[in-house]
Structure formats: C-alpha cells, structure tokens
Design an enzyme around this catalytic site. Structure first.
Site, PDB file in Angstrom:
ATOM      1  N   SER A   1       0.843  -1.013  -0.063  1.00 15.61           N
ATOM      2  CA  SER A   1       0.083   0.009  -0.133  1.00 15.61           C
ATOM      3  C   SER A   1       0.999   1.259   0.100  1.00 15.61           C
ATOM      4  O   SER A   1       2.029   1.159   0.546  1.00 15.61           O
ATOM      5  CB  SER A   1      -0.785  -0.013   1.251  1.00 15.61           C
ATOM      6  OG  SER A   1      -1.289   1.221   1.373  1.00 15.61           O
TER       7      SER A   1
ATOM      8  N   TYR B   1      -1.693  -1.816  10.512  1.00 17.30           N
ATOM      9  CA  TYR B   1      -1.645  -1.951   9.107  1.00 17.30           C
ATOM     10  C   TYR B   1      -0.248  -1.472   8.378  1.00 17.30           C
ATOM     11  O   TYR B   1       0.109  -2.078   7.503  1.00 17.30           O
ATOM     12  CB  TYR B   1      -2.878  -1.374   8.397  1.00 17.30           C
ATOM     13  CG  TYR B   1      -3.160  -1.416   6.889  1.00 17.30           C
ATOM     14  CD1 TYR B   1      -3.805  -2.371   6.497  1.00 17.30           C
ATOM     15  CD2 TYR B   1      -2.802  -0.284   6.099  1.00 17.30           C
ATOM     16  CE1 TYR B   1      -3.783  -2.550   5.097  1.00 17.30           C
ATOM     17  CE2 TYR B   1      -2.836  -0.508   4.971  1.00 17.30           C
ATOM     18  CZ  TYR B   1      -3.586  -1.346   4.241  1.00 17.30           C
ATOM     19  OH  TYR B   1      -3.822  -1.467   2.876  1.00 17.30           O
TER      20      TYR B   1
HETATM   21  P1  NAD Z   1     -11.379  -5.706  -0.236  1.00 22.35           P
HETATM   22  O1  NAD Z   1     -11.874  -5.715   1.300  1.00 22.35           O
HETATM   23  O2  NAD Z   1     -12.521  -5.756  -1.244  1.00 22.35           O
HETATM   24  O3  NAD Z   1     -10.856  -7.403  -0.381  1.00 22.35           O
HETATM   25  C1  NAD Z   1     -10.041  -7.769   0.652  1.00 22.35           C
HETATM   26  C2  NAD Z   1     -10.028  -9.421   0.320  1.00 22.35           C
HETATM   27  O4  NAD Z   1      -9.115 -10.248   1.482  1.00 22.35           O
HETATM   28  C3  NAD Z   1     -11.300  -9.783   0.239  1.00 22.35           C
HETATM   29  O5  NAD Z   1     -11.610 -10.849  -0.725  1.00 22.35           O
HETATM   30  C4  NAD Z   1     -11.283 -10.644   1.575  1.00 22.35           C
HETATM   31  O6  NAD Z   1     -12.433 -11.776   1.739  1.00 22.35           O
HETATM   32  C5  NAD Z   1      -9.986 -11.077   1.887  1.00 22.35           C
HETATM   33  N1  NAD Z   1      -9.615 -11.571   3.143  1.00 22.35           N
HETATM   34  C6  NAD Z   1      -9.525 -10.607   4.216  1.00 22.35           C
HETATM   35  N2  NAD Z   1      -9.370 -11.184   5.130  1.00 22.35           N
HETATM   36  C7  NAD Z   1      -9.050 -12.701   5.091  1.00 22.35           C
HETATM   37  C8  NAD Z   1      -8.810 -13.930   5.542  1.00 22.35           C
HETATM   38  N3  NAD Z   1      -8.701 -13.854   6.927  1.00 22.35           N
HETATM   39  N4  NAD Z   1      -8.654 -14.922   4.878  1.00 22.35           N
HETATM   40  C9  NAD Z   1      -9.099 -14.964   3.755  1.00 22.35           C
HETATM   41  N5  NAD Z   1      -9.431 -13.881   2.924  1.00 22.35           N
HETATM   42  C10 NAD Z   1      -9.292 -12.756   3.615  1.00 22.35           C
HETATM   43  O7  NAD Z   1      -9.983  -4.950  -0.280  1.00 22.35           O
HETATM   44  P2  NAD Z   1      -9.298  -4.403  -1.498  1.00 22.35           P
HETATM   45  O8  NAD Z   1      -9.052  -2.987  -1.578  1.00 22.35           O
HETATM   46  O9  NAD Z   1      -9.494  -5.526  -2.699  1.00 22.35           O
HETATM   47  O10 NAD Z   1      -7.965  -5.145  -0.734  1.00 22.35           O
HETATM   48  C11 NAD Z   1      -7.073  -5.803  -1.373  1.00 22.35           C
HETATM   49  C12 NAD Z   1      -5.612  -5.569  -0.851  1.00 22.35           C
HETATM   50  O11 NAD Z   1      -5.338  -4.285  -1.497  1.00 22.35           O
HETATM   51  C13 NAD Z   1      -5.354  -5.773   0.670  1.00 22.35           C
HETATM   52  O12 NAD Z   1      -4.208  -6.344   0.777  1.00 22.35           O
HETATM   53  C14 NAD Z   1      -5.294  -4.360   0.877  1.00 22.35           C
HETATM   54  O13 NAD Z   1      -4.523  -4.160   2.040  1.00 22.35           O
HETATM   55  C15 NAD Z   1      -4.499  -3.843  -0.443  1.00 22.35           C
HETATM   56  N6  NAD Z   1      -4.839  -2.544  -0.569  1.00 22.35           N
HETATM   57  C16 NAD Z   1      -5.967  -1.655  -0.624  1.00 22.35           C
HETATM   58  C17 NAD Z   1      -5.969  -0.293  -0.968  1.00 22.35           C
HETATM   59  C18 NAD Z   1      -7.353   0.363  -1.346  1.00 22.35           C
HETATM   60  O14 NAD Z   1      -7.259   1.541  -1.175  1.00 22.35           O
HETATM   61  N7  NAD Z   1      -8.385  -0.433  -1.389  1.00 22.35           N
HETATM   62  C19 NAD Z   1      -4.693   0.497  -1.227  1.00 22.35           C
HETATM   63  C20 NAD Z   1      -3.738  -0.085  -0.833  1.00 22.35           C
HETATM   64  C21 NAD Z   1      -3.628  -1.558  -0.685  1.00 22.35           C
END
Ligand code: NAD
Length: 250
Positions: free
Chosen positions: A143, A156
């Site tokens: 991130s 985080y």
């Molecule tokens: P999201 O919440 O839509 O997706 C997260 C996914 O992780 C979901 O499919 C969820 O089921 C899965 N997950 C969470 N805990 C779990 C567990 N214990 N076991 C199995 N699966 C689990 O959010 P996203 O934005 O798509 O996030 C995806 C990645 O991107 C994450 O690592 C997040 O930190 C990273 N990220 C997101 C952003 C943002 O702004 N959305 C920015 C930087 C990084």
C-alpha cells in the site's frame, strides 16, 4: 504482450475488490486462475464464471489466510488442480484504522496474522510448486501506507512496510528461480475503505491529495500485476511498484 497462456496463478482475496480485478485480468491474459476466497462462495463463483466466459480456466478455493493450516491446505489443493503453479498474487488483507491507544492485543494479532503472516505463509506454502515452474513469479500487495505514513492504523502500516521488505528479501533469496515484486496501491474504491470513499469530505480530501485528482479503481492495479507476472518482466525482481495516482509525491 503480457500473455500468460499455459500459466497457473493463484490470486488470494480474489472474490472482490483488487484481487477480483487481478483475477479477471489474468484470465484475460490466458492464465488458469485459482480464485481464493474466505467466506463468500457466491462471489467467488461469479469470478470463476466470468473468467470461464473469457475462455480461460478457473476454480474457487476457500481458506482463512490468517490460519497457517488452512493456507497449507489451500496451496496443496491449488497445486493439485492443474499439477503446476507458476504464479502467486497475495491480495487478501484487512484494514483497521484505530489510534495507537485504541489498538488492543487482539487487533494487533488479527492484522499481523492476516496481512503480514498471511502473505509470508502463502509464499512459503507455494514454494514447493513454484520451484517446479520455469516461469515462476510472485506479486505481493502492499500500500502507499507501506512507505508513506499516515495517522491511524499503525498495525496495518507496519504490516505493509513489512511486506515491502519481505518482498525484497524474498527476491534476493529466491533468485534466479523465482521473481518477487510488490504493487503498492494508493486509495482504491473497494469494500476495505467503503466508509471512507462514501464520506464526501474524505472522498474529496483523497482526490485533492492525489496528483491525478481521483480515487483509483481495482482495474487501475490489475494490468501492472499482469505485467509483473509476464515474460516481459523477466528481468524485474525486488521492486515495489507504486500505483497511486501520484499521492506518494506529496
Ligand atoms: P477488499 O476488502 O475488497 O478485499 C480484501 C480481500 O481479502 C477480500 O476478498 C477478503 O475476503 C480477503 N480476506 C480478508 N481477510 C481474509 C482472511 N482472513 N482469509 C482469507 N481472505 C481474507 O479490499 P481490497 O481493497 O481489494 O484489498 C486487497 C488488498 O489491497 C489488501 O491487501 C489491501 O490492504 C490492499 N490495498 C488496498 C487499498 C485500497 O485503497 N483499497 C490500498 C492499498 C492496498
């Protein structure tokens, strides 16, 4: 360009958000995609059906990524699916944004077990399969908060900083057999930050802080992951690729 035909790739957290967009993009590139999910089998089925509709193979696999035993079982099942594994994308993760004083032991443990240890264990459990591939590559998901601090959510940010250094350490230890890179998204509109992007004030603050003046979409991240897994990235390892609309420039 960036063709992944014949490759088998596991995407964790692929039932929604960034992981879902990555899984669809890899299917579009011709890869067979193992679609990992946690609870929502219905959402994983939708992703599998969409990838199959693109003419690629896909199958859904469930696991709690914070549970080492389940991660091991996940990788065994995925490894057996096509008898090979060429790529791993670790997108599963959670976000919590409490102040330092509010973080209790359970919050810390859950966050680190899911985001940091979940990433490491996924890589470790994938190695026996990836080592048999002649085109093995891993993409972790950090991130902008992995290197640019903000107020709130220290666990985080510590986990994402850890993922970035883990990526570099893995890249050097696993070279030349397996390439390891990270993507570091800026603010992307997904469920993880729904309360943030649905709040008009916060939405506008982020858009203004982002040089390209908008929030990102999951589809802004997916093509970079496709590139990092492809032959065209054969000489790329150990990088953290920021895809953030320029918010890290501030
Ligand atoms: P999201 O919440 O839509 O997706 C997260 C996914 O992780 C979901 O499919 C969820 O089921 C899965 N997950 C969470 N805990 C779990 C567990 N214990 N076991 C199995 N699966 C689990 O959010 P996203 O934005 O798509 O996030 C995806 C990645 O991107 C994450 O690592 C997040 O930190 C990273 N990220 C997101 C952003 C943002 O702004 N959305 C920015 C930087 C990084």
């Amino acid at each position: 360009m960036f063709d992944l035909s014949g490759r088998v790739v596991l995407v964790t957290g692929a039932s929604r958000g960034i992981g879902r967009a990555i899984a669809l993009e890899l299917g579009r590139a011709g890869a067979a995609v193992a679609v990992h999910y946690h609870h929502r089998a219905d959402r994983a089925s939708e992703v599998v059906n969409t990838i199959e509709g693109l003419g690629a193979a896909a199958r859904a696999f469930a696991a709690d990524i914070s549970d080492r035993g389940q991660v091991d079982a996940l990788l065994r099942a995925v490894g057996e699916w096509k008898g090979r594994l060429d790529g791993l994308v670790t997108s599963a993760g959670i976000f919590r944004g409490p102040s330092v004083e509010e973080v209790d032991a359970a919050d810390w443990t859950e966050l680190i077990a899911t985001d940091l240890e979940g990433t490491f264990r996924s890589v470790q459990a994938a190695l026996p399969y990836l080592r048999r591939s002649d085109q093995a590559a891993i993409v972790t998901v950090s991130s902008v908060l992995g290197s640019h601090p903000a107020v709130g959510g220290v666990p985080y940010q510590a986990a994402k900083g850890g993922i970035e250094q883990m990526t570099r350490a893995l890249a050097i230890e696993l070279a030349p057999a397996i390439r390891v890179n990270a993507v570091a998204p800026g603010f992307i509109r997904t469920d993880i930050n729904r309360t943030g992007h649905e709040d008009p004030t916060f939405h506008d603050q982020v858009a203004r802080a982002t040089a390209l003046r908008r929030w990102g979409e999951p589809e802004d991240i997916a093509p970079a992951v496709r590139y990092l897994l492809s032959r065209e990235a054969d000489w790329v390892t150990g990088i953290v690729l920021g895809i953030d609309g320029g918010i890290a420039l501030r």
